[in-house]
Scaffold this active site. Structure first.
Site, PDB file in Angstrom:
ATOM      1  N   THR A 217       0.896  -1.261  -0.148  1.00  0.00           N
ATOM      2  CA  THR A 217      -0.230   0.008  -0.076  1.00  0.00           C
ATOM      3  C   THR A 217       0.846   1.365  -0.077  1.00  0.00           C
ATOM      4  O   THR A 217       1.718   1.214   0.824  1.00  0.00           O
ATOM      5  CB  THR A 217      -0.941  -0.029   1.185  1.00  0.00           C
ATOM      6  N   GLU A 218       0.392   2.081  -0.676  1.00  0.00           N
ATOM      7  CA  GLU A 218       0.924   3.630  -0.825  1.00  0.00           C
ATOM      8  C   GLU A 218       0.041   4.646  -0.765  1.00  0.00           C
ATOM      9  O   GLU A 218      -1.263   4.150  -0.740  1.00  0.00           O
ATOM     10  CB  GLU A 218       1.819   3.649  -2.262  1.00  0.00           C
TER      11      GLU A 218
ATOM     12  N   ILE B 174       2.049  -0.101   6.933  1.00  0.00           N
ATOM     13  CA  ILE B 174       2.484  -1.411   7.093  1.00  0.00           C
ATOM     14  C   ILE B 174       2.620  -1.980   8.436  1.00  0.00           C
ATOM     15  O   ILE B 174       3.310  -1.482   9.374  1.00  0.00           O
ATOM     16  CB  ILE B 174       4.023  -1.142   6.512  1.00  0.00           C
TER      17      ILE B 174
ATOM     18  N   ASP C 169      -4.176 -13.533  -1.138  1.00  0.00           N
ATOM     19  CA  ASP C 169      -5.121 -14.655  -1.323  1.00  0.00           C
ATOM     20  C   ASP C 169      -4.871 -15.385  -0.224  1.00  0.00           C
ATOM     21  O   ASP C 169      -5.981 -15.909   0.762  1.00  0.00           O
ATOM     22  CB  ASP C 169      -5.067 -15.448  -2.399  1.00  0.00           C
TER      23      ASP C 169
ATOM     24  N   GLU D 230      -6.045  -6.163   3.976  1.00  0.00           N
ATOM     25  CA  GLU D 230      -5.805  -7.039   2.885  1.00  0.00           C
ATOM     26  C   GLU D 230      -7.166  -7.439   1.967  1.00  0.00           C
ATOM     27  O   GLU D 230      -7.544  -8.157   1.423  1.00  0.00           O
ATOM     28  CB  GLU D 230      -5.639  -8.534   3.706  1.00  0.00           C
TER      29      GLU D 230
ATOM     30  N   THR E 232     -10.419  -4.585   0.999  1.00  0.00           N
ATOM     31  CA  THR E 232     -11.763  -3.985   1.759  1.00  0.00           C
ATOM     32  C   THR E 232     -12.625  -5.235   1.352  1.00  0.00           C
ATOM     33  O   THR E 232     -12.552  -5.834   0.535  1.00  0.00           O
ATOM     34  CB  THR E 232     -12.131  -2.980   1.441  1.00  0.00           C
TER      35      THR E 232
HETATM   36  C1  LIG Z   1      -4.128  -1.074  10.436  1.00  0.00           C
HETATM   37  C2  LIG Z   1      -3.825  -1.466   9.044  1.00  0.00           C
HETATM   38  C3  LIG Z   1      -2.777  -2.228   8.465  1.00  0.00           C
HETATM   39  C4  LIG Z   1      -2.421  -2.438   7.247  1.00  0.00           C
HETATM   40  N1  LIG Z   1      -1.202  -3.172   7.174  1.00  0.00           N
HETATM   41  C5  LIG Z   1      -0.787  -3.268   5.650  1.00  0.00           C
HETATM   42  C6  LIG Z   1       0.368  -3.916   5.276  1.00  0.00           C
HETATM   43  O1  LIG Z   1       0.675  -4.753   6.283  1.00  0.00           O
HETATM   44  N2  LIG Z   1       0.672  -3.826   4.203  1.00  0.00           N
HETATM   45  C7  LIG Z   1      -0.058  -3.258   3.167  1.00  0.00           C
HETATM   46  O2  LIG Z   1       0.626  -3.249   1.931  1.00  0.00           O
HETATM   47  N3  LIG Z   1      -1.027  -2.537   3.468  1.00  0.00           N
HETATM   48  C8  LIG Z   1      -1.526  -2.462   4.632  1.00  0.00           C
HETATM   49  N4  LIG Z   1      -2.618  -1.755   4.996  1.00  0.00           N
HETATM   50  C9  LIG Z   1      -3.502  -1.072   3.712  1.00  0.00           C
HETATM   51  C10 LIG Z   1      -4.648  -1.668   3.568  1.00  0.00           C
HETATM   52  O3  LIG Z   1      -4.495  -2.726   2.863  1.00  0.00           O
HETATM   53  C11 LIG Z   1      -5.480  -0.497   2.616  1.00  0.00           C
HETATM   54  O4  LIG Z   1      -5.647   0.294   3.699  1.00  0.00           O
HETATM   55  C12 LIG Z   1      -6.776  -1.217   1.974  1.00  0.00           C
HETATM   56  O5  LIG Z   1      -6.269  -1.982   1.028  1.00  0.00           O
HETATM   57  C13 LIG Z   1      -7.573   0.040   1.390  1.00  0.00           C
HETATM   58  O6  LIG Z   1      -6.889   0.827   0.842  1.00  0.00           O
HETATM   59  P1  LIG Z   1      -7.048   2.364   0.994  1.00  0.00           P
HETATM   60  O7  LIG Z   1      -6.896   2.800   2.576  1.00  0.00           O
HETATM   61  O8  LIG Z   1      -6.221   3.316   0.319  1.00  0.00           O
HETATM   62  O9  LIG Z   1      -8.511   2.746   0.501  1.00  0.00           O
HETATM   63  P2  LIG Z   1      -8.943   3.205  -0.799  1.00  0.00           P
HETATM   64  O10 LIG Z   1      -8.485   2.287  -1.792  1.00  0.00           O
HETATM   65  O11 LIG Z   1      -9.035   4.707  -0.891  1.00  0.00           O
HETATM   66  O12 LIG Z   1     -10.725   2.768  -0.574  1.00  0.00           O
HETATM   67  C14 LIG Z   1     -11.445   3.662   0.199  1.00  0.00           C
HETATM   68  C15 LIG Z   1     -12.945   2.984   0.095  1.00  0.00           C
HETATM   69  O13 LIG Z   1     -13.196   2.851  -1.366  1.00  0.00           O
HETATM   70  C16 LIG Z   1     -13.607   1.762  -1.835  1.00  0.00           C
HETATM   71  N5  LIG Z   1     -13.398   1.547  -3.237  1.00  0.00           N
HETATM   72  C17 LIG Z   1     -12.093   1.460  -3.694  1.00  0.00           C
HETATM   73  N6  LIG Z   1     -11.900   1.248  -5.087  1.00  0.00           N
HETATM   74  C18 LIG Z   1     -13.394   0.708  -5.391  1.00  0.00           C
HETATM   75  C19 LIG Z   1     -13.847   0.354  -6.614  1.00  0.00           C
HETATM   76  N7  LIG Z   1     -13.176   0.060  -7.569  1.00  0.00           N
HETATM   77  N8  LIG Z   1     -15.138  -0.215  -6.574  1.00  0.00           N
HETATM   78  C20 LIG Z   1     -15.802  -0.080  -5.085  1.00  0.00           C
HETATM   79  N9  LIG Z   1     -15.329   0.412  -4.154  1.00  0.00           N
HETATM   80  C21 LIG Z   1     -13.908   0.977  -4.117  1.00  0.00           C
HETATM   81  C22 LIG Z   1     -12.982   0.703  -0.858  1.00  0.00           C
HETATM   82  O14 LIG Z   1     -13.435  -0.534  -0.611  1.00  0.00           O
HETATM   83  C23 LIG Z   1     -13.024   1.523   0.342  1.00  0.00           C
HETATM   84  O15 LIG Z   1     -14.404   1.190   1.017  1.00  0.00           O
HETATM   85  C24 LIG Z   1      -3.236  -1.613   6.534  1.00  0.00           C
HETATM   86  C25 LIG Z   1      -4.029  -0.707   6.560  1.00  0.00           C
HETATM   87  C26 LIG Z   1      -4.485  -0.428   8.087  1.00  0.00           C
HETATM   88  C27 LIG Z   1      -5.420   0.487   8.392  1.00  0.00           C
END
Ligand SMILES: Cc1cc2nc3c(=O)[nH]c(=O)nc-3n(C[C@H](O)[C@H](O)[C@H](O)COP(=O)(O)OP(=O)(O)OC[C@H]3O[C@@H](n4cnc5c(N)ncnc54)[C@H](O)[C@@H]3O)c2cc1C
Ligand SMILES: Cc1cc2nc3c(=O)[nH]c(=O)nc-3n(C[C@H](O)[C@H](O)[C@H](O)COP(=O)(O)OP(=O)(O)OC[C@H]3O[C@@H](n4cnc5c(N)ncnc54)[C@H](O)[C@@H]3O)c2cc1C
Lengths: 260, 379
Positions: free
Chosen positions: B126-127, B157, B240, B363, B365
């Site tokens: 994630t970025e 992370i 997965d 992992e 949403t």
């Molecule tokens: C406590 C914590 C630990 C984490 N640990 C890790 C880690 O170890 N490694 C890592 O890489 N990441 C990690 N993450 C990141 C996490 O996987 C992401 O936050 C997550 O994948 C969602 O990305 P985002 O936060 O950018 O949300 P966004 O992508 O901005 O999403 C916001 C909302 O929009 C919805 N959405 C986005 N695109 C679509 C679409 N095409 N259709 C319908 N709905 C959509 C999403 O479902 C969500 O409800 C962590 C996050 C947290 C909060």
């Protein structure tokens, strides 16, 4: 050094209920565990293994499901397991149990035999000392600490009511261990995976050195006279009073109950 | 069809329950309150082999399987969801991709130390601008002789600065889109690799979540994981598997909340009766238990399929989607049945609801899980 630990599979008495009509234990659905004192005994043996490279064998007498207790011991790190099971052992009291265990122990080489102090179901604390008598070796009960000089001598702290004694004895000897003396280690995940791949030796009457009349119901002089559950006492009453009032209250309560 | 645990799994259940109850539960409220990473628990877990459950014994692991891994994360999370995710991220997101895509040398170098718990693992996909759309990676890796030079940052992370080994994704060729993403194994202490902001979170507050920053960080080619341009596939495959872990975490939270509730409603009296005597209370716990059992079936069957080498991607997505919903619902009902006490930090159900929420987010949403499930139906 060779160590043999005797373990007993017992019902987890913290989860046991008593049938109010018959006064007997309801064993159905109660999980079985390794007797807590025996688990401490396993820990003591495994520490001797860590420190002195001892070889640890675990032995139990019990029905087929006692296999679980042996697998748990293997998963904690013991080297070998022996399961004593035979129709001829059934109905054993402490004497017959200790005869069977001693018979099996005669097949093994040992410098140290470890048993628990007592089993939480039978609660007699007799089996360990009886084994030592049958084998005619030294015994130290209520062990809380053990040192080994690496040759033949054990220095042992033995709990007594208001302190402890320090004793010295030579191998081979038998010790009985208290559950709070050694916090048992957990099984390891790897140990669990290997526990079922290892062989548990199953011995019956034919595999051990013992007289048939010393076994099972025949070899059990204990007769159960009556089993009953202790009546439940009513919760006490608590008074917080100064001394004079307290004395007065106690006297009036005792009079109320016609005790004085 | 056989719904029973194997003998090993049954013995493991006994061990992990007692470990979670005695070693993990007593710390749960404190690590949450103080936002403290439970390092002492990690050391204890390492000692008993919980950090390398599905790792072959030849590589220093326990030689267990994914069902056991799911059992572990579930039972740890019954006591403390923070502890559950530490194991999950380490096992699924760091060990698994090295096991699946690593070279023999990489496996030899990293797996034994990860499986023994000497090193903890993490995963950085994630970025700031690449969340759900993980293909929009802005971190770059530029080839330079036998090295790659990495620039960019990763956010959120898990295991953060407590890890030693990080699986990091970066663009090696932007023009190729997802086919331009490559995975790397990066160790803590590599010059140019530092930690940024630590997140203050709603739940799993003992779990460390930080930004990773790469500034001209030089990574030797031998630390590339898989081939150039194959990083996105590795990331998706890794997630997965990771979803089984998070589904198990959600399941554990739900089970923990139900356990607390059953205990509480037998003790709390109103109108002269324990709450458990009211039929509404009984119906609530019946619903909670039913959903939890259904979630457990999904989690175990996804893990089982993975162990059998079958396709499990949609199963893992369904398990995570459903278990996360169950965790939210059950934790919320648990508070309701505790009344005002449940809303305070005197009782663990308050924490459990805060912990449950993340399982709908990381992992992938819940929306992403639905995309995976639907894509599987429509292909
Ligand atoms: C406590 C914590 C630990 C984490 N640990 C890790 C880690 O170890 N490694 C890592 O890489 N990441 C990690 N993450 C990141 C996490 O996987 C992401 O936050 C997550 O994948 C969602 O990305 P985002 O936060 O950018 O949300 P966004 O992508 O901005 O999403 C916001 C909302 O929009 C919805 N959405 C986005 N695109 C679509 C679409 N095409 N259709 C319908 N709905 C959509 C999403 O479902 C969500 O409800 C962590 C996050 C947290 C909060
Ligand atoms: C008349 C009678 C009939 C009985 N019939 C049966 C029966 O049919 N089936 C049955 O299971 N029990 C039966 N019992 C109970 C059983 O014999 C005792 O529980 C057993 O002899 C151990 O005694 P204890 O529990 O008092 O152990 P203790 O003497 O308190 O135990 C001390 C230590 O000895 C060792 N030890 C004890 N038992 C064993 C064992 N079996 N294997 C290995 N190590 C052991 C352990 O290290 C233990 O900590 C019967 C008892 C009586 C009196």
């Amino acid at each position: 050094m060779n160590i043999v630990v005797c373990i007993k599979q017992v019902p987890d008495t913290t989860e046991i209920k008593i049938n109010p009509a018959t006064g007997t234990l309801i064993r159905d659905g109660v999980p079985s565990i390794i007797n807590p004192d025996d688990k401490a005994g396993l820990e003591l043996a495994l520490r001797m293994k860590d420190l002195h490279d001892a070889h640890v064998t675990v032995i139990t007498m019990g029905p087929p499901q006692a296999d679980n207790a042996l697998r748990e011991a293997l998963a904690m790190g013991v080297d070998d397991a022996i399961h004593l099971t035979d129709r001829k052992f059934a109905g054993a009291d402490t004497l017959a149990t200790s005869h069977a265990l001693a018979g099996a122990l005669r097949n093994l080489t040992f410098d140290l035999i470890i048993t628990g102090r007592q089993a939480i179901d039978g609660d007699t604390a007799q089996v360990g000392p009886q084994i030592a008598e049958h084998l005619d070796i030294a015994q130290v009960s209520y062990l809380r600490k053990l040192d080994y000089d690496g040759k033949r001598t054990f220095t042992i702290e033995r709990s007594i009511e208001d302190g402890y004694e320090i004793l010295e004895t030579e191998a081979p000897c038998l010790v009985t261990v208290l559950s709070d003396a050694f916090q048992a280690r957990y099984m390891t995940v790897k140990g669990i995976m290997e526990a079922y791949a290892k062989e548990v030796k199953v011995w019956g009457f034919n595999e051990i050195e013992v007289k048939e009349e010393d076994l099972g119901l025949k070899g059990s002089p204990t007769k159960v006279h009556k089993a009953f559950s202790r009546g439940v006492k009513a919760a006490g009453e608590l008074y917080e009073l100064d001394t004079d009032e307290a004395v007065g209250t106690i006297i009036s309560k005792l009079k109320e109950k016609f005790i004085i | 069809m056989n719904f029973h645990l194997t003998k090993e799994q049954a013995l493991f259940e006994q061990m992990i329950r007692s470990f979670a109850e005695k070693e993990v539960k007593p710390l749960a409220a404190e690590v949450d309150e103080q936002e403290r990473f439970p390092e002492e628990t990690v050391a204890k877990m390492a000692r008993v082999g919980l950090l390398g459950i599905p790792v072959p014994s030849e590589l220093g692991g326990a030689g267990g399987n994914n069902v056991m891994y799911a059992q572990a994360v579930e039972e740890l999370s019954v006591a403390c969801a923070t502890t559950g995710v530490i194991v999950s991220a380490h096992t699924s997101l760091c060990i698994a991709p090295i096991l699946e895509s690593g070279t023999p040398e990489q496996k030899k170098k990293y797996i034994p130390r990860l499986a023994s718990g000497e090193w903890l693992g993490a995963f950085g996909l994630t970025e700031p601008n690449a969340g759900t759309d993980a293909s929009a990676q802005q971190t770059t890796a530029v080839e330079d002789g036998d090295n790659f030079i990495i620039n960019g940052s990763k956010i959120f992370i898990t295991n953060a600065e407590y890890a030693h080994v990080y699986i990091i994704f970066a663009m090696t060729d932007k023009s190729q889109g997802v086919k331009g993403i490559t995975a790397f194994i990066i160790e803590k202490g590599t010059p140019g690799f530092s930690f940024g902001k630590k997140e203050k979170k709603m739940g799993i507050r003992g779990s460390a979540t930080s930004e990773l920053i790469f500034e001209n960080c030089v990574i030797p080619r031998e630390n590339m994981l898989g081939k150039v341009g194959k990083g996105f596939g590795i990331a998706m495959k890794t997630l997965d598997g990771g979803r089984i872990g998070i589904a198990a975490q959600a399941l554990g939270i739900a089970q923990g909340a139900l356990n607390e509730t059953v205990k509480y409603i037998k003790e709390r009296k109103q109108f002269g009766k324990p709450l458990s005597a009211f039929q509404n209370t009984q119906f609530q716990i019946a619903d909670m238990q039913t959903r939890i059992s259904a979630a457990r079936m999904l989690v175990r069957s996804a893990a089982f399929k993975k162990d059998q080498g079958e396709k499990f991607s949609a199963d893992a997505a369904m398990a995570k989607l459903y278990a996360a919903e169950v965790a939210m619902e059950v934790a919320s009902k648990a508070i309701q049945l505790h009344g005002g006490y449940g809303y305070t930090r005197e009782y663990p159900v308050e924490r459990m609801l805060r912990d449950a929420k993340i399982t709908e987010i990381y992992e992938g949403t819940s929306e992403v899980q639905k995309m995976v499930i639907a894509a599987n139906l429509l292909k």
